[in-house]
Design a protein around this motif. Structure first.
Motif, short mmCIF file in Angstrom:
data_model
loop_
_atom_site.label_atom_id
_atom_site.label_comp_id
_atom_site.label_asym_id
_atom_site.label_seq_id
_atom_site.Cartn_x
_atom_site.Cartn_y
_atom_site.Cartn_z
N ILE A 1 0.84 -1.20 0.00
CA ILE A 1 0.00 0.00 0.00
C ILE A 1 0.87 1.25 0.00
O ILE A 1 0.63 2.18 -0.74
N ILE A 2 1.92 1.20 0.81
CA ILE A 2 2.81 2.36 0.86
C ILE A 2 3.52 2.55 -0.46
O ILE A 2 3.59 3.66 -0.99
N SER A 3 3.99 1.43 -1.03
CA SER A 3 4.74 1.57 -2.28
C SER A 3 3.87 2.07 -3.43
O SER A 3 4.37 2.62 -4.40
N GLU A 4 2.54 1.89 -3.28
CA GLU A 4 1.64 2.43 -4.30
C GLU A 4 1.75 3.95 -4.40
O GLU A 4 1.46 4.53 -5.44
N LYS B 1 11.44 10.77 0.94
CA LYS B 1 11.68 11.13 2.34
C LYS B 1 10.38 11.09 3.15
O LYS B 1 10.35 10.61 4.28
N ILE B 2 9.30 11.57 2.55
CA ILE B 2 8.02 11.58 3.26
C ILE B 2 7.52 10.16 3.45
O ILE B 2 7.03 9.79 4.53
N ILE B 3 7.68 9.33 2.42
CA ILE B 3 7.27 7.94 2.54
C ILE B 3 8.03 7.26 3.68
O ILE B 3 7.46 6.51 4.49
N ARG C 1 6.49 5.61 7.03
CA ARG C 1 6.83 4.25 7.40
C ARG C 1 7.30 4.16 8.85
O ARG C 1 6.98 3.22 9.57
N ASN C 2 8.08 5.13 9.24
CA ASN C 2 8.65 5.10 10.59
C ASN C 2 7.66 5.49 11.66
O ASN C 2 7.83 5.12 12.82
N LYS D 1 -7.18 2.28 7.50
CA LYS D 1 -6.64 3.43 8.22
C LYS D 1 -5.37 3.94 7.54
O LYS D 1 -5.17 5.15 7.41
N LEU D 2 -4.54 2.99 7.13
CA LEU D 2 -3.29 3.37 6.47
C LEU D 2 -3.58 4.12 5.18
O LEU D 2 -2.95 5.13 4.87
N LYS D 3 -4.57 3.62 4.44
CA LYS D 3 -4.94 4.29 3.19
C LYS D 3 -5.40 5.70 3.45
O LYS D 3 -5.02 6.64 2.73
#
Lengths: 81, 386
Positions: B4-7, B15-17, B21-22, B32-34
């Protein structure tokens, strides 16, 4: 002096340079609605692209380390002079 | 979860990604992540510079204002030795003008392992002396011309030579490599030079005498002062004078971290992108040393502008400004009459695409809300009826 040849791209100041293929080049120009003339230039004699064997008109993709964005991608077109 | 994040990799900078992630909680649900990522995207979009924003003007203001508070002096290097460093406004001007001859060229030479730790101070000092340029006049006490047989005698200072590990043989080698047409003779405390050709006049001898004073007998050309300094855990050699190309060839040097403050040397040896980075670093160094604060983005914009053409160009009428396509824009910077006359001679056309031209003729400038234009397609019929 016997020493392994100095590699320009390993210096901390030099970012990574990559040559774009024809297909990627077309995609890039399409994506930003530009002609290759409008891109920033890099001289064909530039020491950072010596090993890429880039010809004038080729586009070089540069991946910079940026303090604001992490990695920032930049493009330069190889110029004649 | 990682997918989902890599999308979002296309829509957000790395940097924001990484930050997202952190900072997400463990076991966060997909919905929720979406939602979170969508919100991040929205926030990122809002924080970007709006199209048509006059970024150049803002950069100029942001660098110019703290510039008024900078010192006008050049300072001595912190503590040891009489090494000069250009700081403050003069240095900023030097960088932005893209000057080729610097007031105080300097290098920072990083060293490889056994030298960097500084365990053997002797080795370090030895290396420093290897780098420093020694000219013949530095080790000679006297230059004399014998008028009768037209020979030049150079008396050598043996003590000084011993100090920097030089022998007469080495000196002779260096001279014979750099001076053609002379026979050299080792005369114990001195060197005697005699011209091979018979037609040598006194005038020629005098000229040669002046010339050999500048002959490089040891070290690297252009480096006239060396200073080993401890920086954090390692030793670094700081030099006055700069010669990046030759220093990088030395075996003891960590070539991948060594730098100079001469942008043109960097451009020549490491390429235009390295020069851009060097411009940013040098400007930041000055601004920080003055205790001021300017956002990097402004400096990056200036550095980018100086490097678009593939070589470093200063912000002067010969550099960046001469590249502008509009005659009026060029004329508005410096020497207007020259530009207008030249443009008239070749019949240049100004399309009034940019800002200054439009300010001059009292039109809305293409910035912000003035940027979008309207194109009206006149109906064919109406045109015909007329």
């Amino acid at each position: 002096m016997k020493k392994p040849k100095f590699k320009v791209d390993k210096h901390t100041l030099t970012p990574k340079h990559l040559k774009l293929g024809e297909k990627e080049k077309a995609q890039l120009l399409e994506r930003y609605h530009v002609t290759s003339k409008e891109l920033p230039k890099i001289q064909k004699t530039d020491s950072a692209i010596k090993e890429l064997e880039a010809k004038p008109g080729d586009i070089v993709k540069i991946i910079r380390k940026s303090p604001t964005a992490g990695d920032a991608v930049f493009y330069r077109v190889v110029s004649d002079v | 979860m990682a997918d989902i994040i890599s999308e979002y990799e296309d829509r957000l900078p790395p940097k924001i990604i990484e930050d997202v992630r952190n900072s997400i909680a463990k076991g966060i649900s997909e919905t929720k992540l979406k939602k979170l990522l969508e919100a991040t995207c929205e926030e990122y979009k809002n924080s970007r510079v709006a199209p048509g924003e006059s970024v150049g003007l803002i950069a100029a203001e942001s660098i110019g204002e703290p510039g008024t508070q900078m010192t006008l002096n050049t300072f001595h290097f912190a503590g040891v030795a009489e090494m000069n460093v250009t700081l403050g406004l003069p240095r900023i001007i030097e960088i932005l003008d893209g000057r080729k001859e610097l007031d105080n060229p300097m290098m920072e030479i990083y060293l490889k392992k056994p030298f960097a730790t500084g365990k053997k101070i002797e080795d370090l000092r030895h290396l420093a002396l290897q780098i420093k340029e020694t000219k013949l006049k530095d080790i000679a006490t006297e230059f004399t011309i014998n008028i009768a047989d037209l020979t030049i005698e150079v008396k050598l200072d043996k003590d000084k030579m011993k100090e920097i590990d030089l022998t007469t043989g080495k000196v002779l080698d260096a001279i014979s490599k750099q001076l053609k047409g002379y026979n050299l003779r080792d005369n114990k405390d001195s060197i005697v030079l005699k011209a091979r050709s018979k037609e040598d006049s006194f005038n020629d001898s005098y000229k040669t005498k002046e010339k050999i004073k500048e002959i490089n007998v040891k070290g690297i050309k252009g480096i006239f002062q060396v200073l080993p300094v401890k920086r954090e855990e390692e030793f670094v050699i700081i030099t006055a004078g700069s010669n990046l190309a030759d220093i990088l060839q030395l075996e003891e040097v960590d070539a991948y971290r060594t730098t100079t403050n001469n942008l043109f040397e960097i451009e020549h040896v490491l390429g235009i992108e390295a020069a851009r980075q060097a411009i940013i670093n040098e400007i930041l160094k000055v601004i920080e040393s003055q205790g001021l604060n300017v956002d990097v983005r402004h400096i990056m914009l200036v550095a980018d502008t100086m490097c678009v053409s593939g070589t470093v160009k200063g912000i002067t009428r010969y550099g960046v400004v001469s590249e502008k396509s509009s005659v009026l824009a060029r004329a508005s910077f410096e020497t207007p009459i020259k530009h207008i006359i030249n443009a008239a001679l070749v019949g240049e056309v100004d399309n009034l695409d940019s800002v200054v031209e439009n300010v001059m003729i009292n039109q809305a400038i293409p910035i912000g809300t003035g940027l979008p234009g309207l194109t009206v397609k006149a109906p064919q019929k109406a045109a015909k009826e007329k």
